[in-house]
Design a protein around this motif. Structure first.
Motif, PDB file in Angstrom:
ATOM      1  N   UNK A  16      -6.951  14.236 -20.924  1.00 43.95           N
ATOM      2  CA  UNK A  16      -5.950  13.409 -21.590  1.00 43.95           C
ATOM      3  C   UNK A  16      -5.805  12.051 -20.928  1.00 43.95           C
ATOM      4  N   UNK A  17      -5.275  11.122 -21.716  1.00 45.22           N
ATOM      5  CA  UNK A  17      -4.960   9.786 -21.218  1.00 45.22           C
ATOM      6  C   UNK A  17      -4.066   9.105 -22.230  1.00 45.22           C
ATOM      7  N   UNK A  18      -3.438   8.001 -21.817  1.00 42.09           N
ATOM      8  CA  UNK A  18      -2.599   7.264 -22.756  1.00 42.09           C
ATOM      9  C   UNK A  18      -1.460   6.550 -22.068  1.00 42.09           C
ATOM     10  N   UNK A  19      -0.439   6.263 -22.847  1.00 42.01           N
ATOM     11  CA  UNK A  19       0.733   5.542 -22.339  1.00 42.01           C
ATOM     12  C   UNK A  19       2.008   6.278 -22.759  1.00 42.01           C
ATOM     13  N   UNK A  20       2.985   6.281 -21.907  1.00 44.13           N
ATOM     14  CA  UNK A  20       2.847   5.711 -20.582  1.00 44.13           C
ATOM     15  C   UNK A  20       2.622   6.812 -19.556  1.00 44.13           C
ATOM     16  N   UNK A  21       2.079   6.392 -18.426  1.00 51.11           N
ATOM     17  CA  UNK A  21       1.737   7.371 -17.391  1.00 51.11           C
ATOM     18  C   UNK A  21       2.958   8.159 -16.935  1.00 51.11           C
TER      19      UNK A  21
END
Length: 201
Positions: free
Chosen positions: A141-146
């Protein structure tokens, strides 16, 4: 790998978290502020595009998570420091430009689609049902906001016994320090990799 072998070892999904126009587009409300500045400085969109291509080439599943509310904001928590201002600002309204995934990121009809009304994509959504139905055991997974959806996804997925990988350089927060603090706080619950290092094989 045969279908039976794939079922036995489980599948991997790449979950793209909250990469929607309201938050990451240069013309979006947050895109004009500190979060958008970090997204551009960290080249978050370009790296996410590369990972999407890598995931699809390897045959991994892809899913997109977005936060959204119906036109009268019935699902919006009135006392939330994060969401309570959304109705007055017309943010996160489903069916409008702001809740569409950023146009740089290709969304295909077969991709999993999750609309959430809180920070975690697991809360009161069909995410877990879809993952179990697809035999997913590993979430990249990845994206905003951390500090928000990424942390929430990692912690909730960990407690549901998924293997979790976070792509550090495909995430962004409202400041570099906030991002770094968030990544450090979740290292015990996931593996931290990058767009270049992650493998979907």
């Amino acid at each position: 790998m045969t279908n039976q072998e794939e079922t036995e070892v489980g599948k991997t999904i790449y979950l793209v978290l909250d990469m929607q126009n309201d938050l990451v587009h240069a013309e979006g409300p947050s895109g004009k502020g500190p979060l958008g500045a970090q997204v551009r400085e960290r080249e978050t969109l370009a790296r996410t595009v590369r990972v999407l291509q890598k995931a699809r080439a390897a045959g991994a599943l892809v899913g997109f998570v977005r936060v959204g509310f119906s036109s009268h904001y019935q699902e919006c928590p009135r006392h939330s420091p994060i969401f309570s201002g959304a109705p007055a600002a017309s943010l996160f309204k489903l069916g409008e430009w702001g809740t569409e995934i950023h146009p740089d990121l290709e969304v295909r009809k077969e991709d999993l689609q999750i609309v959430k009304h809180r920070v975690s994509p697991f809360y009161s959504t069909t995410l877990e049902a879809q993952l179990r139905a697809q035999g997913v055991t590993r979430i990249v997974c990845s994206g905003v906001s951390t500090q928000a959806v990424v942390q929430a996804t990692v912690r909730d997925a960990h407690d549901r016994d998924y293997e979790v990988v976070v792509l550090e350089d495909c995430c962004a927060a409202h400041s570099a320090q906030e991002h770094a603090n968030s990544i450090e706080s979740i290292r015990r619950f996931c593996r931290v990799e990058t767009a270049d290092s992650v493998s979907f094989d």
